[in-house]
Motif scaffolding. Structure first.
Motif, PDB file in Angstrom:
ATOM      1  N   PHE A   1       0.803  -1.212   0.000  1.00 18.55           N
ATOM      2  CA  PHE A   1       0.000   0.000   0.000  1.00 18.55           C
ATOM      3  C   PHE A   1       0.843   1.272   0.000  1.00 18.55           C
ATOM      4  N   ALA A   2       2.146   1.113  -0.273  1.00 13.54           N
ATOM      5  CA  ALA A   2       3.007   2.287  -0.392  1.00 13.54           C
ATOM      6  C   ALA A   2       2.874   2.917  -1.778  1.00 13.54           C
ATOM      7  N   PHE A   3       2.369   2.149  -2.744  1.00 10.15           N
ATOM      8  CA  PHE A   3       2.189   2.656  -4.112  1.00 10.15           C
ATOM      9  C   PHE A   3       0.766   2.348  -4.553  1.00 10.15           C
ATOM     10  N   ILE A   4      -0.025   3.394  -4.736  1.00 10.07           N
ATOM     11  CA  ILE A   4      -1.441   3.249  -5.077  1.00 10.07           C
ATOM     12  C   ILE A   4      -1.764   4.194  -6.235  1.00 10.07           C
ATOM     13  N   ASN A   5      -2.545   3.699  -7.192  1.00 12.96           N
ATOM     14  CA  ASN A   5      -2.977   4.520  -8.316  1.00 12.96           C
ATOM     15  C   ASN A   5      -4.485   4.728  -8.310  1.00 12.96           C
ATOM     16  N   LEU A   6      -4.903   5.933  -8.651  1.00 16.12           N
ATOM     17  CA  LEU A   6      -6.272   6.192  -9.063  1.00 16.12           C
ATOM     18  C   LEU A   6      -6.275   6.102 -10.580  1.00 16.12           C
ATOM     19  N   GLU A   7      -7.220   5.357 -11.142  1.00 17.60           N
ATOM     20  CA  GLU A   7      -7.257   5.162 -12.585  1.00 17.60           C
ATOM     21  C   GLU A   7      -8.652   5.449 -13.137  1.00 17.60           C
ATOM     22  N   LYS A   8      -8.679   5.961 -14.358  1.00 24.50           N
ATOM     23  CA  LYS A   8      -9.927   6.062 -15.114  1.00 24.50           C
ATOM     24  C   LYS A   8      -9.729   5.339 -16.429  1.00 24.50           C
ATOM     25  N   LYS A   9     -10.597   4.358 -16.677  1.00 25.42           N
ATOM     26  CA  LYS A   9     -10.535   3.616 -17.934  1.00 25.42           C
ATOM     27  C   LYS A   9     -11.710   4.014 -18.800  1.00 25.42           C
ATOM     28  N   SER A  10     -11.426   4.407 -20.037  1.00 27.41           N
ATOM     29  CA  SER A  10     -12.456   4.842 -20.978  1.00 27.41           C
ATOM     30  C   SER A  10     -12.486   3.905 -22.178  1.00 27.41           C
ATOM     31  N   LYS A  11     -13.681   3.745 -22.744  1.00 23.76           N
ATOM     32  CA  LYS A  11     -13.839   2.944 -23.951  1.00 23.76           C
ATOM     33  C   LYS A  11     -14.722   3.687 -24.931  1.00 23.76           C
ATOM     34  N   ILE A  12     -14.204   3.885 -26.152  1.00 25.73           N
ATOM     35  CA  ILE A  12     -14.937   4.584 -27.209  1.00 25.73           C
ATOM     36  C   ILE A  12     -14.724   3.824 -28.511  1.00 25.73           C
ATOM     37  N   ASN A  13     -15.824   3.467 -29.168  1.00 26.43           N
ATOM     38  CA  ASN A  13     -15.752   2.762 -30.454  1.00 26.43           C
ATOM     39  C   ASN A  13     -14.842   1.539 -30.405  1.00 26.43           C
ATOM     40  N   GLY A  14     -14.897   0.814 -29.311  1.00 27.70           N
ATOM     41  CA  GLY A  14     -14.127  -0.412 -29.198  1.00 27.70           C
ATOM     42  C   GLY A  14     -12.683  -0.233 -28.797  1.00 27.70           C
ATOM     43  N   LEU A  15     -12.201   0.998 -28.697  1.00 26.67           N
ATOM     44  CA  LEU A  15     -10.827   1.272 -28.285  1.00 26.67           C
ATOM     45  C   LEU A  15     -10.807   1.715 -26.821  1.00 26.67           C
ATOM     46  N   CYS A  16      -9.730   1.380 -26.131  1.00 27.75           N
ATOM     47  CA  CYS A  16      -9.638   1.648 -24.696  1.00 27.75           C
ATOM     48  C   CYS A  16      -8.487   2.586 -24.378  1.00 27.75           C
ATOM     49  N   ALA A  17      -8.646   3.355 -23.343  1.00 23.82           N
ATOM     50  CA  ALA A  17      -7.594   4.239 -22.855  1.00 23.82           C
ATOM     51  C   ALA A  17      -7.637   4.264 -21.342  1.00 23.82           C
ATOM     52  N   LYS A  18      -6.484   4.494 -20.733  1.00 24.89           N
ATOM     53  CA  LYS A  18      -6.406   4.552 -19.271  1.00 24.89           C
ATOM     54  C   LYS A  18      -5.498   5.695 -18.866  1.00 24.89           C
ATOM     55  N   ILE A  19      -5.958   6.496 -17.936  1.00 25.16           N
ATOM     56  CA  ILE A  19      -5.110   7.515 -17.332  1.00 25.16           C
ATOM     57  C   ILE A  19      -5.066   7.250 -15.836  1.00 25.16           C
ATOM     58  N   LYS A  20      -3.978   7.620 -15.199  1.00 24.59           N
ATOM     59  CA  LYS A  20      -3.833   7.319 -13.779  1.00 24.59           C
ATOM     60  C   LYS A  20      -3.061   8.408 -13.063  1.00 24.59           C
TER      61      LYS A  20
END
Length: 224
Positions: A76-95
């Protein structure tokens, strides 16, 4: 935001043994991998009282997103908040990296600090918690083997032992009780940018495997 191709396939144990040997011969292990060749992932997913993230997935909405907090190997020393998006079958992730103390505050309904965060993703989550009533919903645990290949920015993962914490949001409990999330199958995921190199495509043989729209979050909600 970089959108990528993402394909998911169910595989059996024989597939797994063959794939694992071939992937190790041409790809590099993920940096999170331990001496056993795998790592543990725990994710805390967000949704609202109408289960909009779950319903968008089940309905196959073309443009959807989900937020989660993720940690590895119960460190728990390294934790990410992530948002995963999907548009027209393609995926993206920002953190964005967040601290254990910040997550503990969020879980205790202390969110004022999020509004003034230097991380845009934290501010975005804060806005959607206020406007869309997003709240921590459930925990998903699983084990992963991951391989990377630089040409095409290819990432191949094999997930197993996918479990749900049901209604729990106790992210930092290493002994959190969990149960199997649906049918226990091995899940192969292949992610790449604009193309997949032939050497990887030949190993994976995407056309010969049963593609699935499996969602770990949706599977974790089958009991709720």
């Amino acid at each position: 935001m970089q959108f990528r191709h993402e394909h998911k396939h169910y595989i059996n144990y024989l597939d797994y043994l063959v794939l694992r040997r071939q992937l190790k011969a041409v790809m590099q292990p993920d940096v999170n991998t331990d001496e056993a060749g795998e790592y543990h992932i725990r994710s805390l997913y967000f949704d609202n009282y109408r289960d909009v993230a779950l319903q968008d997935k089940i309905s196959g909405i073309n443009h959807r997103e989900k937020f989660r907090i993720r940690c590895y190997n119960k460190d728990f020393a390294f934790i990410n908040l992530e948002k995963k998006s999907k548009i027209n079958g393609l995926c993206a992730k920002i953190k964005a990296n967040i601290t254990k103390g910040q997550v503990e505050a969020l879980l205790a309904h202390d969110t004022d600090w999020m509004a003034t965060s230097s991380e845009p993703l934290v501010v975005e989550l804060y806005s959607k918690m206020k406007s869309g009533q997003l709240r921590p919903k459930t925990i998903v645990d699983y084990k992963r083997e991951a391989f990377v290949y630089r040409p095409g920015n290819v990432r191949v993962t094999i997930d197993r032992d996918i479990r749900t914490g049901l209604f729990s949001t106790d992210l930092f409990n290493p002994d959190l009780p969990t149960i199997c999330a649906g049918d226990q199958q091995l899940l192969l995921e292949v992610k790449y940018d604009n193309f997949i190199p032939a050497v990887i495509a030949d190993i994976i043989q995407l056309d010969g495997r049963r593609q699935t729209a499996f969602s770990k979050y949706a599977a974790s909600r089958i009991y709720s």
